[in-house]
Design a protein around this motif. Sequence first.
Motif, PDB file in Angstrom:
ATOM      1  N   GLY A  36       0.922  -1.248   0.054  1.00  0.00           N
ATOM      2  CA  GLY A  36       0.065  -0.081   0.030  1.00  0.00           C
ATOM      3  C   GLY A  36       0.787   1.132   0.124  1.00  0.00           C
ATOM      4  O   GLY A  36       0.656   2.193  -0.770  1.00  0.00           O
ATOM      5  N   CYS A  66      -6.440   2.322  -3.277  1.00  0.00           N
ATOM      6  CA  CYS A  66      -6.709   1.831  -2.012  1.00  0.00           C
ATOM      7  C   CYS A  66      -7.908   0.808  -2.075  1.00  0.00           C
ATOM      8  O   CYS A  66      -7.919  -0.324  -1.393  1.00  0.00           O
ATOM      9  CB  CYS A  66      -7.034   3.054  -1.026  1.00  0.00           C
ATOM     10  N   GLY A  70      -7.446  -3.129  -1.107  1.00  0.00           N
ATOM     11  CA  GLY A  70      -8.273  -3.591   0.217  1.00  0.00           C
ATOM     12  C   GLY A  70      -9.529  -4.684  -0.028  1.00  0.00           C
ATOM     13  O   GLY A  70      -9.240  -5.639   0.686  1.00  0.00           O
ATOM     14  N   THR A 124      -4.872  -0.560   2.590  1.00  0.00           N
ATOM     15  CA  THR A 124      -5.494   0.845   2.482  1.00  0.00           C
ATOM     16  C   THR A 124      -5.119   1.713   3.447  1.00  0.00           C
ATOM     17  O   THR A 124      -4.966   2.851   3.140  1.00  0.00           O
ATOM     18  CB  THR A 124      -6.890   0.134   2.909  1.00  0.00           C
TER      19      THR A 124
END
Length: 201
Positions: A36, A66, A70, A124
């Motif tokens: 991330g 994100c 996620g 995320t």
Amino acid sequence: MSKLFKSFFRKIRLYLKVTRASGIARRYFVMNGFDGAMTAFGIILGSWIAGVSNPTVIVLAGLGACLAMGLSGFFGAYMAERAERERHLKELEKATHNHVDPIQYEASRFVEFYVALIDGLSPTLTAIISIIPFILVSAGWMSIGDAYIVSMILALITLFLLGIYLGKISKENGWLYGIAMLIVGAFTALIIFFIQIFLGA
């Protein structure tokens, strides 16, 4: 209320101990947190080199990344972990002639969700950290130039802290791990920079 929380966390610790899932969760957190942070760093650095001045573009690109990381992380980890736990339970049932402690079933169901949640949230959260300055630009609280600087610093700090955490897990020098993470970030920056020069040539 405090007794309820204590009971809840005690049960979580029991589930993690029974399934030995703590190590798995830590690995997911670091690996996907790293993904991330690096993804956000790449988006921001590429936008800076390309001269993107619209913060909304960067925010949307970052949030899109994100969301994708996620959701894919959560569902991918959930399905993989569920399959692994089902296999383990079947082996236990076979070995014990179906006399498996019920806590094994409870713990397995919990860990499937717990590990998936860690897998989905870690990239995320680490990506969003670097995007926050551009949200502030959209709100009129920061200039786009400052946002680029602050966001890249935040991305590097995130990488460094992940390295520190890795060092803590391995009981080795966290600073060395942190510096190694920063080197990876710098190497990524160089690659993006040279790609931009090549494409712009």
